[in-house]
Design an enzyme around this catalytic site. Sequence first.
Site, PDB file in Angstrom:
ATOM      1  N   LYS A   1       0.899  -1.169   0.000  1.00 53.45           N
ATOM      2  CA  LYS A   1       0.000   0.000   0.000  1.00 53.45           C
ATOM      3  C   LYS A   1       0.941   1.223   0.000  1.00 53.45           C
ATOM      4  O   LYS A   1       2.118   1.084  -0.236  1.00 53.45           O
ATOM      5  CB  LYS A   1      -0.870  -0.018   1.250  1.00 53.45           C
ATOM      6  CG  LYS A   1      -1.548  -1.357   1.524  1.00 53.45           C
ATOM      7  CD  LYS A   1      -2.347  -1.267   2.787  1.00 53.45           C
ATOM      8  CE  LYS A   1      -2.443  -2.429   3.647  1.00 53.45           C
ATOM      9  NZ  LYS A   1      -1.762  -3.528   3.904  1.00 53.45           N
TER      10      LYS A   1
ATOM     11  N   GLY B   1       5.178  -2.091  -9.524  1.00 60.41           N
ATOM     12  CA  GLY B   1       4.553  -0.932  -8.878  1.00 60.41           C
ATOM     13  C   GLY B   1       5.584  -0.065  -8.181  1.00 60.41           C
ATOM     14  O   GLY B   1       5.639   1.160  -8.372  1.00 60.41           O
ATOM     15  N   THR B   2       6.441  -0.692  -7.397  1.00 53.43           N
ATOM     16  CA  THR B   2       7.448   0.040  -6.629  1.00 53.43           C
ATOM     17  C   THR B   2       8.459   0.703  -7.576  1.00 53.43           C
ATOM     18  O   THR B   2       8.867   1.851  -7.357  1.00 53.43           O
ATOM     19  CB  THR B   2       8.174  -0.937  -5.679  1.00 53.43           C
ATOM     20  OG1 THR B   2       7.190  -1.591  -4.884  1.00 53.43           O
ATOM     21  CG2 THR B   2       9.147  -0.217  -4.770  1.00 53.43           C
TER      22      THR B   2
ATOM     23  N   ILE C   1       8.307 -12.637  -6.759  1.00 57.51           N
ATOM     24  CA  ILE C   1       8.203 -14.079  -6.982  1.00 57.51           C
ATOM     25  C   ILE C   1       7.568 -14.354  -8.341  1.00 57.51           C
ATOM     26  O   ILE C   1       7.710 -15.438  -8.885  1.00 57.51           O
ATOM     27  CB  ILE C   1       7.383 -14.793  -5.878  1.00 57.51           C
ATOM     28  CG1 ILE C   1       5.914 -14.350  -5.889  1.00 57.51           C
ATOM     29  CG2 ILE C   1       8.005 -14.621  -4.522  1.00 57.51           C
ATOM     30  CD1 ILE C   1       5.000 -15.295  -5.119  1.00 57.51           C
ATOM     31  N   ASP C   2       6.853 -13.365  -8.889  1.00 60.57           N
ATOM     32  CA  ASP C   2       6.072 -13.600 -10.112  1.00 60.57           C
ATOM     33  C   ASP C   2       6.946 -13.702 -11.372  1.00 60.57           C
ATOM     34  O   ASP C   2       6.486 -14.202 -12.395  1.00 60.57           O
ATOM     35  CB  ASP C   2       5.035 -12.490 -10.316  1.00 60.57           C
ATOM     36  CG  ASP C   2       4.101 -12.336  -9.129  1.00 60.57           C
ATOM     37  OD1 ASP C   2       3.920 -13.327  -8.393  1.00 60.57           O
ATOM     38  OD2 ASP C   2       3.568 -11.229  -8.929  1.00 60.57           O
TER      39      ASP C   2
ATOM     40  N   MET D   1       0.725 -18.748  -6.904  1.00 62.56           N
ATOM     41  CA  MET D   1       0.666 -17.312  -7.180  1.00 62.56           C
ATOM     42  C   MET D   1       1.232 -16.994  -8.571  1.00 62.56           C
ATOM     43  O   MET D   1       1.548 -17.895  -9.341  1.00 62.56           O
ATOM     44  CB  MET D   1       1.430 -16.551  -6.106  1.00 62.56           C
ATOM     45  CG  MET D   1       0.677 -16.440  -4.795  1.00 62.56           C
ATOM     46  SD  MET D   1       1.575 -15.391  -3.643  1.00 62.56           S
ATOM     47  CE  MET D   1       0.288 -15.093  -2.422  1.00 62.56           C
TER      48      MET D   1
HETATM   49  O1  F6P Z   1       3.249 -10.026  -6.599  1.00 61.56           O
HETATM   50  C1  F6P Z   1       3.532 -10.977  -5.630  1.00 61.56           C
HETATM   51  C2  F6P Z   1       2.271 -11.620  -5.110  1.00 61.56           C
HETATM   52  O2  F6P Z   1       2.649 -12.615  -4.183  1.00 61.56           O
HETATM   53  C3  F6P Z   1       1.355 -12.185  -6.184  1.00 61.56           C
HETATM   54  O3  F6P Z   1       1.797 -13.413  -6.692  1.00 61.56           O
HETATM   55  C4  F6P Z   1       0.046 -12.236  -5.436  1.00 61.56           C
HETATM   56  O4  F6P Z   1      -1.061 -12.157  -6.313  1.00 61.56           O
HETATM   57  C5  F6P Z   1       0.103 -11.013  -4.570  1.00 61.56           C
HETATM   58  O5  F6P Z   1       1.463 -10.668  -4.450  1.00 61.56           O
HETATM   59  C6  F6P Z   1      -0.488 -11.194  -3.201  1.00 61.56           C
HETATM   60  O6  F6P Z   1      -0.454  -9.992  -2.543  1.00 61.56           O
HETATM   61  P1  F6P Z   1      -0.824  -9.787  -1.005  1.00 61.56           P
HETATM   62  O7  F6P Z   1       0.445  -9.966  -0.226  1.00 61.56           O
HETATM   63  O8  F6P Z   1      -1.330  -8.398  -0.951  1.00 61.56           O
HETATM   64  O9  F6P Z   1      -1.832 -10.827  -0.630  1.00 61.56           O
END
Ligand code: F6P
Length: 373
Positions: A76, A119-120, A141-142, A184
């Site tokens: 956030k 984003g960052t 991780i994505d 994820m």
């Molecule tokens: O971008 C990394 C990630 O772990 C995604 O794979 C996943 O959709 C998201 O962040 C989950 O975010 P949060 O920590 O807000 O649940």
Amino acid sequence: MSLKRVGILTGGGDCSGLNAVIRAVTRSAIISYGAEVIGIEEGFEGLIFDRHRELTVTGTRDILPLGGTILGTTNKGDPFEYRQFNKDGHLTTQDYSQQSIENFRRLGLDCLFVVGGDGTLQLGYKFFERGVPVIGIPKTIDNDLMGTDYTFGYQTAVQVACDALDRLQTTGESHQRVMVLEVMGRDTGWIALEAGISGGAHVILIPEIPYDLEQVLEKIRLRQEGGSPFSVIVVAEGAKETGKEAITSEAASTRLQGVAQLGGVGNYIAKQLSDHIDLEVRCTVLGHTQRGGTPLSFDRVLGTRLGIHAVEAAAEGKFGNMVALQARDIVLVPLESLAGLVRQVPPDSQLIHTAESIGISLGRRRAADGKGQ
Ligand code: F6P
């Protein structure tokens, strides 16, 4: 230029390997350049609200094997559009960018290392455009960032998913069940694909290839006919059925993060399958286990290499760039060129070809479909 005092922050979702970067930046800046290092806490929140601490060689000594980030993080807290709920429960936004820049200047920093995902890094670029000397360091991780072949955190996440698949294989086979694993990856299927290939999945469903339920059912039936009544399916959280949208558990409009929360497709598919087959179906949602824990050596080495190259780039005044792994080398990529782009698995990816060539179903009909199980 000489580096006297540098700052580092980690933003967005955490991942394994962040502490390797913090350690490398700290050690390199101090040992090679005699600089002071300031750790900004909880991503850009720390810049907005002036929360920081000094990082030292001794203080970062034992953090290499630790998951998470010793600086804290948040996905956030966009300083340009800070979202918070007011007393009435309504979302409000406020611009804290100028306050952040003033805090940066007050700290007397020569450079800000921004460690984060798309984003960052975009926020880092916005600050660079406003005169803040920023160097980006990619993490997620994505593995979905443009300009870099791999991000640290990814290999560890794939290994966690692969380990889970190994376990699901044995319990699935013992009970003759269909085991679904939701992983994820947001809008990309990198984790699902590599985990699925390494973990011997029979079906892999990724966002880049909308799935046809009939094809998934056909694969399960083929296996049954061939004497293997169990199947293991990996599904990326962003996977979608042909003609449908990805399943979200919370809409963007109600979240402080400003993006929808993906999730639920594993259980959705499990229900779809159990409506059509006479086997029991179970779903496991791997969730944040993919983000935590001890980083693999690959992620530690990559994080360390990126960290020291980031410090060297700063010493050469090459701001506005991200350090990135391309082939075997760390190179500089302009932050501007990322422009919020997402690196999806390309349709002609060798990973896709590899999976289908060994009989893994990607939930679509293949032109030269064999009858492999
Ligand atoms: O971008 C990394 C990630 O772990 C995604 O794979 C996943 O959709 C998201 O962040 C989950 O975010 P949060 O920590 O807000 O649940």
